[in-house]
Enzyme design. Structure first.
Site, PDB file in Angstrom:
ATOM      1  N   ARG A 151      -9.043  -4.104   7.452  1.00 17.67           N
ATOM      2  CA  ARG A 151      -8.717  -5.242   8.544  1.00 17.67           C
ATOM      3  C   ARG A 151      -8.465  -4.316   9.547  1.00 17.67           C
ATOM      4  NH1 ARG A 151      -5.011  -8.299   4.140  1.00 17.67           N
ATOM      5  NH2 ARG A 151      -4.853  -6.226   3.378  1.00 17.67           N
ATOM      6  N   GLU A 192     -11.005  -9.355   8.725  1.00 16.51           N
ATOM      7  CA  GLU A 192     -10.205 -10.004   7.931  1.00 16.51           C
ATOM      8  C   GLU A 192     -10.903 -10.448   6.504  1.00 16.51           C
ATOM      9  OE1 GLU A 192      -6.759 -10.224   8.207  1.00 16.51           O
ATOM     10  OE2 GLU A 192      -7.026  -9.374  10.035  1.00 16.51           O
ATOM     11  N   PHE A 193     -10.267 -10.283   5.381  1.00 16.13           N
ATOM     12  CA  PHE A 193     -10.986 -10.781   4.100  1.00 16.13           C
ATOM     13  C   PHE A 193     -11.383 -12.299   3.968  1.00 16.13           C
ATOM     14  CE2 PHE A 193      -8.464  -7.188   1.843  1.00 16.13           C
ATOM     15  CZ  PHE A 193      -9.265  -6.347   2.301  1.00 16.13           C
ATOM     16  N   HIS A 252     -10.529   3.557 -15.121  1.00 20.54           N
ATOM     17  CA  HIS A 252     -11.016   5.144 -14.810  1.00 20.54           C
ATOM     18  C   HIS A 252     -11.166   5.865 -15.871  1.00 20.54           C
ATOM     19  CE1 HIS A 252      -6.938   5.970 -13.818  1.00 20.54           C
ATOM     20  NE2 HIS A 252      -7.154   7.148 -13.983  1.00 20.54           N
ATOM     21  N   LYS A 302     -13.369   9.388 -17.829  1.00 19.33           N
ATOM     22  CA  LYS A 302     -12.986  10.725 -18.179  1.00 19.33           C
ATOM     23  C   LYS A 302     -13.975  11.551 -19.075  1.00 19.33           C
ATOM     24  CE  LYS A 302      -8.145  10.027 -16.977  1.00 19.33           C
ATOM     25  NZ  LYS A 302      -7.844  10.547 -15.823  1.00 19.33           N
ATOM     26  N   GLU A 357       3.547  10.892 -17.946  1.00 15.72           N
ATOM     27  CA  GLU A 357       3.393  11.187 -16.456  1.00 15.72           C
ATOM     28  C   GLU A 357       4.731  11.679 -16.032  1.00 15.72           C
ATOM     29  OE1 GLU A 357       0.520   8.797 -14.009  1.00 15.72           O
ATOM     30  OE2 GLU A 357       1.480   7.413 -15.239  1.00 15.72           O
ATOM     31  N   ASP A 359       0.397  -1.991 -16.272  1.00 20.01           N
ATOM     32  CA  ASP A 359      -0.293  -0.668 -15.496  1.00 20.01           C
ATOM     33  C   ASP A 359      -1.117   0.248 -16.286  1.00 20.01           C
ATOM     34  OD1 ASP A 359      -0.876   0.829 -13.127  1.00 20.01           O
ATOM     35  OD2 ASP A 359       0.691   2.014 -13.661  1.00 20.01           O
ATOM     36  N   HIS A 394      -5.737   1.493 -20.035  1.00 22.21           N
ATOM     37  CA  HIS A 394      -6.027   2.687 -20.471  1.00 22.21           C
ATOM     38  C   HIS A 394      -5.855   3.025 -21.991  1.00 22.21           C
ATOM     39  CE1 HIS A 394      -6.412   3.058 -16.133  1.00 22.21           C
ATOM     40  NE2 HIS A 394      -5.145   3.471 -16.063  1.00 22.21           N
ATOM     41  N   LYS A 426       6.622   6.922 -17.158  1.00 20.04           N
ATOM     42  CA  LYS A 426       6.576   7.641 -16.154  1.00 20.04           C
ATOM     43  C   LYS A 426       7.766   8.530 -15.868  1.00 20.04           C
ATOM     44  CE  LYS A 426       3.571   5.256 -13.320  1.00 20.04           C
ATOM     45  NZ  LYS A 426       2.440   5.810 -13.001  1.00 20.04           N
TER      46      LYS A 426
END
Ligand code: BG6
Length: 514
Positions: free
Chosen positions: A62, A105-106, A203, A207, A241, A260, A265, A365
């Protein structure tokens, strides 16, 4: 239909499979992910000769910006975040000529019209033959809007009628917030796209060590024959993490750790480690087997929500000797937030192979260190001849280290030299780094490359995502009705709430020390 020609798992290394010319358009080009992961991945693919010779990349965002300004920013990001440093100047000089910027803009039709014209010009200049990848690195609320506009403006083709060029759309996680919203999102995007065009990124699937799980299991007969309830006592999957949530307060307040990390994952790690051998290495066969695992997970009961699922939130503490603030003190976080930054749970897979074997999952975390690992603990040998020295320490553990120090370690009992014959556990350790002597490519490199090839094996299929939400959604609902009473319940730099230790201790087991 677009079909996979080859399978990535059949050729696990870097290879010279033919890649079609194409243009990659990145929506959200000025965002964090583009700078940290996507552009460094394209740069490294380019440097290794993995991109098609006829290639261009267009950043769509944007903010107004010139091509030159965008290129300078990308160069800075590559310099900072690429796995190979410093930037190779002669290579960059040519590579940057293939990078462009498009401001819109989207929701702006004019912006998509102009994009269509611009891509046509680039096709003529770079011989990219109308092939497109649209990478949506934007907030999930924009997915249906952008995909609808791509279709409306003829940018996303109908693969049933357009066969001389292709278009694919990569969607970043999270795919939905629960079962209902994921189904709704799927319904909306499938009005504009065929399933074969949708590449849902997780993702972790990119790996090397995750891909190696299938090779390790199905290319070695010694492990596979022990891979079942007769020999395995339990499995622990840890995604630990040390970082906090950094500048992602808004995002994390919406998502929490369950959405998350666990829904995607960890469920991918679980299904890869527990699946049956696929009939072949095609995307369909592999994904079918993973879905069967998710379908076999025993639904959690109310008793499980209270006794076999633990949530936590970090408070202030110390990480590597440095003071760390608590989650509620982080920027853009509600000071009374009830969002979890830690989850531990016990699942059972009710199928023939895994009957009665607990799978313990733990992710968090601000734990003491970064480490992702799958640990398979085998049943003890009958204690007729030798008693284990430490009764509570199982003798045989196979630890698959996903990251860091990628590798595989096996713990076995051994006789200490000398006449008194004490028994001691020792470790056989294989490390990718020292054996192969190279850094593995980043997950995003592999995934972008697979998308250019048109192979979606390493992407999540819609039913995979739906089944995973079926496990997670009841927990979210239970938590919504039963807010936590003890947050924050672990200090930064510790291994999570006490309740997680108690949960596993009730089963006479303990969490592994990473
Ligand atoms: C992302 C999560 O998907 O994965 C982040 O949104 C998390 O919260 C990250 O930090 C972990 O990825 P990796 O590759 O560092 O294990």
């Amino acid at each position: 239909m677009q079909k996979s020609e080859t399978n990535p798992l059949a050729e696990p290394g870097r290879s010279t499979r033919n890649v079609d010319p194409c243009i990659v358009v990145i929506f959200g080009a000025t965002g964090d992910l583009t700078g940290r992961k996507l552009m460094p991945a394209l740069y490294n693919l380019g440097k290794e000769g993995m991109l098609p010779p006829n290639f261009a990349c267009v950043g769509f965002a944007r903010r107004p910006k010139t091509h030159a300004e965008f290129r300078d920013e990308v160069k800075k990001d590559v310099g900072q975040f690429s796995r190979v440093k410093p930037v190779d100047e002669p290579f960059w000089k040519n590579f940057q000529e293939q990078i462009f910027y498009h401001q819109s803009e989207f929701d702006q039709d004019e912006g998509y019209k102009k994009l269509a014209e611009f891509l046509k010009q680039l096709d003529a200049r770079h011989m990219t033959r109308g092939n497109r990848i649209f990478y949506l690195s934007v907030q999930p609320k924009f997915f249906p809007l952008i995909i609808g506009k791509l279709r409306q403006h003829g940018l996303a083709y109908d693969p049933h009628t357009t066969t001389d060029r292709w278009s694919r759309v990569v969607i970043e996680k999270p795919f939905g917030r629960d079962s209902a919203s994921a189904a709704e999102l799927q319904k909306e995007i499938s009005r504009s796209l065929d399933e074969s065009q949708i590449y849902r990124i997780d993702h972790y699937l990119g790996k090397e060590t995750v891909q190696n799980l299938l090779v390790f299991r199905f290319a070695n007969s010694i492990f596979e024959s022990l891979w079942n309830y007769k020999h395995i006592d339990h499995v622990q999957i840890t995604v630990s993490e040390d970082i906090g949530i950094g500048s992602r307060g808004h995002f994390f307040e919406e998502e929490g750790l369950l959405r998350d990390i666990v829904q995607n994952h960890m469920m991918q790690l679980l299904s890869n480690v527990a699946m049956e051998p696929p009939v072949n290495l095609s995307a369909t066969a592999i994904r079918d087997e993973k879905v069967k695992v998710l379908q076999s997970i025993r639904p959690l009961s109310k008793a499980d929500f209270e006794n076999a699922v633990v949530r936590g939130q970090y408070g202030p503490g110390f990480i590597n000797g440095e003071q760390a603030i608590g989650y509620r003190q982080e920027t853009d976080v509600n000071p009374n937030s009830n969002v979890e930054t830690y989850v531990a749970m016990r699942l059972f897979i009710d199928n023939w192979r895994w009957a009665g074997v607990p799978f313990y999952l733990r992710g968090g975390k601000r734990l003491p260190k970064r480490g992702t690992e799958i640990a398979i603990t085998f049943k003890d040998a009958p204690g007729v001849l030798f008693q284990s020295r430490e009764q509570h320490n199982p003798a045989n553990v196979l630890a698959l280290r996903i990251q860091p120090n990628e590798g595989i370690a096996m713990r076995i009992n051994c006789k200490v030299p000398g006449p008194s014959s004490p028994i001691q556990p020792v470790k056989m350790d294989f490390r990718y780094g020292s054996y192969f002597g190279q850094t593995p490519p980043e997950a995003y490199e592999r995934l972008i490359w697979e998308c250019i090839l048109g192979d979606n094996t390493l992407f999540a299929r819609c039913d995979e995502v739906a089944h995973s939400w079926q496990i997670i959604t009841p927990i979210l609902e239970y938590w919504a009705n039963h807010p936590s009473k003890d947050f924050p319940n672990y200090a930064s730099g510790t291994w999570g709430p006490k309740a997680a230790d108690e949960m596993i201790a009730k089963d006479k087991r303990s969490w592994r020390i990473l």
